[in-house]
Design a protein around this motif. Structure first.
Motif, PDB file in Angstrom:
ATOM      1  N   UNK A 143       0.815  -1.214   0.000  1.00 35.78           N
ATOM      2  CA  UNK A 143       0.000   0.000   0.000  1.00 35.78           C
ATOM      3  C   UNK A 143       0.849   1.263   0.000  1.00 35.78           C
ATOM      4  N   UNK A 144       1.989   1.221   0.687  1.00 33.68           N
ATOM      5  CA  UNK A 144       2.825   2.420   0.772  1.00 33.68           C
ATOM      6  C   UNK A 144       3.681   2.638  -0.468  1.00 33.68           C
ATOM      7  N   UNK A 145       3.439   1.836  -1.501  1.00 28.70           N
ATOM      8  CA  UNK A 145       4.063   2.037  -2.807  1.00 28.70           C
ATOM      9  C   UNK A 145       3.035   2.090  -3.930  1.00 28.70           C
ATOM     10  N   UNK A 146       1.936   1.372  -3.773  1.00 30.33           N
ATOM     11  CA  UNK A 146       0.970   1.239  -4.872  1.00 30.33           C
ATOM     12  C   UNK A 146      -0.437   1.702  -4.521  1.00 30.33           C
ATOM     13  N   UNK A 147      -0.637   2.183  -3.297  1.00 29.71           N
ATOM     14  CA  UNK A 147      -1.998   2.475  -2.840  1.00 29.71           C
ATOM     15  C   UNK A 147      -2.714   3.565  -3.592  1.00 29.71           C
ATOM     16  N   UNK A 148      -1.982   4.482  -4.257  1.00 31.67           N
ATOM     17  CA  UNK A 148      -2.623   5.587  -4.975  1.00 31.67           C
ATOM     18  C   UNK A 148      -2.522   5.438  -6.488  1.00 31.67           C
ATOM     19  N   UNK A 149      -2.078   4.286  -6.962  1.00 26.41           N
ATOM     20  CA  UNK A 149      -1.869   4.116  -8.405  1.00 26.41           C
ATOM     21  C   UNK A 149      -3.167   4.311  -9.187  1.00 26.41           C
ATOM     22  N   UNK A 150      -4.237   3.666  -8.774  1.00 25.27           N
ATOM     23  CA  UNK A 150      -5.496   3.786  -9.515  1.00 25.27           C
ATOM     24  C   UNK A 150      -6.033   5.211  -9.473  1.00 25.27           C
ATOM     25  N   UNK A 151      -5.904   5.886  -8.343  1.00 23.89           N
ATOM     26  CA  UNK A 151      -6.384   7.265  -8.247  1.00 23.89           C
ATOM     27  C   UNK A 151      -5.567   8.196  -9.139  1.00 23.89           C
ATOM     28  N   UNK A 152      -4.262   7.935  -9.259  1.00 22.61           N
ATOM     29  CA  UNK A 152      -3.442   8.730 -10.174  1.00 22.61           C
ATOM     30  C   UNK A 152      -3.895   8.494 -11.611  1.00 22.61           C
ATOM     31  N   UNK A 153      -4.176   7.240 -11.967  1.00 19.75           N
ATOM     32  CA  UNK A 153      -4.663   6.929 -13.311  1.00 19.75           C
ATOM     33  C   UNK A 153      -5.998   7.607 -13.592  1.00 19.75           C
ATOM     34  N   UNK A 154      -6.820   7.753 -12.572  1.00 24.57           N
ATOM     35  CA  UNK A 154      -8.104   8.427 -12.760  1.00 24.57           C
ATOM     36  C   UNK A 154      -7.932   9.925 -12.978  1.00 24.57           C
ATOM     37  N   UNK A 155      -6.797  10.489 -12.485  1.00 28.38           N
ATOM     38  CA  UNK A 155      -6.629  11.930 -12.523  1.00 28.38           C
ATOM     39  C   UNK A 155      -5.760  12.457 -13.636  1.00 28.38           C
ATOM     40  N   UNK A 156      -4.972  11.586 -14.266  1.00 30.42           N
ATOM     41  CA  UNK A 156      -4.071  12.028 -15.329  1.00 30.42           C
ATOM     42  C   UNK A 156      -3.857  10.865 -16.286  1.00 30.42           C
ATOM     43  N   UNK A 157      -3.572  11.181 -17.538  1.00 26.26           N
ATOM     44  CA  UNK A 157      -3.308  10.138 -18.520  1.00 26.26           C
ATOM     45  C   UNK A 157      -1.996   9.431 -18.211  1.00 26.26           C
ATOM     46  N   UNK A 158      -2.055   8.106 -18.091  1.00 30.24           N
ATOM     47  CA  UNK A 158      -0.865   7.290 -17.851  1.00 30.24           C
ATOM     48  C   UNK A 158      -0.746   6.313 -19.013  1.00 30.24           C
ATOM     49  N   UNK A 159       0.312   6.441 -19.792  1.00 34.13           N
ATOM     50  CA  UNK A 159       0.440   5.608 -20.984  1.00 34.13           C
ATOM     51  C   UNK A 159       0.657   4.139 -20.626  1.00 34.13           C
ATOM     52  N   UNK A 160       1.542   3.878 -19.645  1.00 36.49           N
ATOM     53  CA  UNK A 160       1.898   2.502 -19.303  1.00 36.49           C
ATOM     54  C   UNK A 160       2.094   2.367 -17.802  1.00 36.49           C
ATOM     55  N   UNK A 161       1.469   1.368 -17.212  1.00 39.15           N
ATOM     56  CA  UNK A 161       1.760   1.002 -15.829  1.00 39.15           C
ATOM     57  C   UNK A 161       2.648  -0.235 -15.872  1.00 39.15           C
ATOM     58  N   UNK A 162       3.808  -0.140 -15.235  1.00 32.97           N
ATOM     59  CA  UNK A 162       4.794  -1.207 -15.305  1.00 32.97           C
ATOM     60  C   UNK A 162       4.864  -1.927 -13.967  1.00 32.97           C
ATOM     61  N   UNK A 163       4.464  -3.184 -13.986  1.00 30.97           N
ATOM     62  CA  UNK A 163       4.585  -4.056 -12.818  1.00 30.97           C
ATOM     63  C   UNK A 163       5.486  -5.256 -13.091  1.00 30.97           C
ATOM     64  N   UNK A 164       5.704  -5.535 -14.361  1.00 28.83           N
ATOM     65  CA  UNK A 164       6.529  -6.655 -14.803  1.00 28.83           C
ATOM     66  C   UNK A 164       7.946  -6.150 -15.038  1.00 28.83           C
ATOM     67  N   UNK A 165       8.946  -6.707 -14.354  1.00 28.35           N
ATOM     68  CA  UNK A 165      10.321  -6.197 -14.513  1.00 28.35           C
ATOM     69  C   UNK A 165      10.900  -6.384 -15.901  1.00 28.35           C
ATOM     70  N   UNK A 166      10.295  -7.244 -16.726  1.00 29.98           N
ATOM     71  CA  UNK A 166      10.800  -7.424 -18.092  1.00 29.98           C
ATOM     72  C   UNK A 166      10.188  -6.424 -19.063  1.00 29.98           C
ATOM     73  N   UNK A 167       9.211  -5.661 -18.603  1.00 27.01           N
ATOM     74  CA  UNK A 167       8.532  -4.698 -19.468  1.00 27.01           C
ATOM     75  C   UNK A 167       9.417  -3.474 -19.659  1.00 27.01           C
ATOM     76  N   UNK A 168       9.672  -3.048 -20.907  1.00 28.81           N
ATOM     77  CA  UNK A 168      10.543  -1.893 -21.133  1.00 28.81           C
ATOM     78  C   UNK A 168       9.884  -0.589 -20.698  1.00 28.81           C
ATOM     79  N   UNK A 169      10.703   0.341 -20.223  1.00 35.29           N
ATOM     80  CA  UNK A 169      10.216   1.671 -19.862  1.00 35.29           C
ATOM     81  C   UNK A 169      10.295   2.541 -21.108  1.00 35.29           C
ATOM     82  N   UNK A 170       9.201   3.186 -21.528  1.00 31.21           N
ATOM     83  CA  UNK A 170       9.167   3.902 -22.809  1.00 31.21           C
ATOM     84  C   UNK A 170       9.838   5.278 -22.751  1.00 31.21           C
ATOM     85  N   UNK A 171      11.160   5.283 -22.511  1.00 29.82           N
ATOM     86  CA  UNK A 171      11.931   6.524 -22.558  1.00 29.82           C
ATOM     87  C   UNK A 171      13.167   6.273 -23.415  1.00 29.82           C
ATOM     88  N   UNK A 172      13.831   7.352 -23.843  1.00 29.18           N
ATOM     89  CA  UNK A 172      14.957   7.210 -24.759  1.00 29.18           C
ATOM     90  C   UNK A 172      16.301   7.239 -24.061  1.00 29.18           C
TER      91      UNK A 172
END
Length: 268
Positions: free
Chosen positions: A94-123
C-alpha cells in the motif's frame, strides 16, 4: 552583463538561479528527479529535459488522506505535467501502490509497469535490474529501477533488502550510482554496510513519514552513512527533495529552501 560575468566565473551559480526560477516544462533544459513528501511511502517523479518524458516510480497510499488528490495530482498540475509516459510500481504494498489507480483516474498514464521485463518507454537508459530473479517475499521481489542521465546514475530499489543487495553484488562487478534511494525507507533490512561501500553513492535519499511507527530510517543505516561521510536527505526532515542536472552539473533543492550544487563536470 551580470549573467555573462557569473557564467564566466561561476557557471554553477547561474544554473542554480535558473533551477529555482519557474519555467514551463516544455522549455526546461534540466533533467529532474522529484522525491515527493508523501508520508510513510514512496513516490518519485522523473522528468526528461523539455518534458520529453515523465515517469513516476510508485504512488503511495495513505490511511489518513487521499495522496493522489492532496499531493500527487496537485504537484503534477503545478509542474505542468499533463501525462505520464509510465508509472512504475515497484511492488504492491500500500505504501508504494496504494494511490496508483487514483493517479490513473486523474491524469493520462500511458503505461503502468509491474513486470520487470517490461521496457520503460523513454529514450535514456532506464532499466529494471535482475528481471528474472525469484524472491522469497514481496519486498525482495521489488522492481529495481536503475536510470542514468547527464553522467549520473540513480538507483531506486523499492523495498528490496539485503538478499537482493547480495545478489546485485554477485551479479555486477560495479554499478555506477551517484544517487541511491535507500531500500525500504531506510530500514535496517536493507542498505547493508557492505552494499553501501560497494555502491559508494555520493548521495542517499530516504523516503519516510515524520514520526513513523517503524522507526525509519534506522539508526544502523544512518550510522553507516555517517561513517562513510555520505550526504543524505530524508523527506521526514527536509520535505520534498528535488534533484536537477544539466550537462554534468547536479543540484539539490529541498522544501526547506536549501539549494546546493552536488557535482560539476570533470575539470570544472
Amino acid at each position: 552583463l551580470l549573467r555573462y560575468m557569473i557564467m564566466q566565473k561561476h557557471p554553477q551559480l547561474l544554473l542554480c538561479s535558473l533551477l529555482i526560477m519557474p519555467v514551463s516544462p516544455y522549455l526546461d533544459p534540466f533533467f529532474h528527479v522529484y522525491m515527493l513528501d508523501i508520508g510513510q511511502g514512496d513516490c518519485t517523479l522523473v522528468v526528461e529535459p523539455f518534458c520529453r518524458s515523465a515517469v513516476m516510480i510508485d504512488a503511495a497510499g495513505n490511511l489518513y488522506r487521499d495522496n493522489a488528490e492532496s499531493v500527487i495530482l496537485p504537484f503534477l498540475e503545478a509542474t505542468g505535467i499533463r501525462k505520464l509516459d509510465a508509472l512504475i510500481v515497484s511492488h504492491e504494498d500500500f505504501d508504494h501502490a496504494g494511490a496508483v489507480e487514483a493517479v490513473q483516474d486523474g491524469i493520462s498514464v500511458h503505461t503502468v509497469i509491474r513486470d520487470p521485463t517490461q521496457p520503460v518507454p523513454v529514450e535514456y537508459p532506464m532499466l529494471n535490474l535482475l528481471p528474472d530473479r525469484t524472491s522469497p517475499d514481496e519486498n525482495e521481489g521489488s522492481l529495481l529501477t536503475y536510470f542514468s542521465y547527464d553522467g549520473h546514475g540513480y538507483f531506486w530499489p523499492g523495498d528490496a533488502g539485503v538478499l537482493t543487495e547480495e545478489l546485485l553484488m554477485d551479479t555486477f562487478a560495479s554499478l555506477p550510482v551517484t544517487v541511491l534511494k535507500a531500500g525500504h525507507h531506510g530500514s535496517s533490512s536493507a542498505s547493508s554496510p557492505s552494499f553501501l561501500e560497494w555502491l559508494d553513492p555520493d548521495l542517499v535519499l530516504l523516503s519516510a513519514g515524520r514520526n513513523n511507527r517503524y522507526g525509519h530510517p534506522s539508526p544502523e543505516v544512518i550510522s553507516s552513512l555517517q561513517s562513510m561521510n555520505t550526504a543524505r536527505f530524508c523527506t521526514a526532515e527536509s520535505g520534498m527533495i528535488h534533484l536537477a542536472s544539466w550537462h554534468g552539473f547536479l543540484f539539490l533543492e529541498t522544501a526547506e529552501g536549501q539549494v546546493s550544487c552536488l557535482s560539476t563536470p570533470a575539470g570544472r
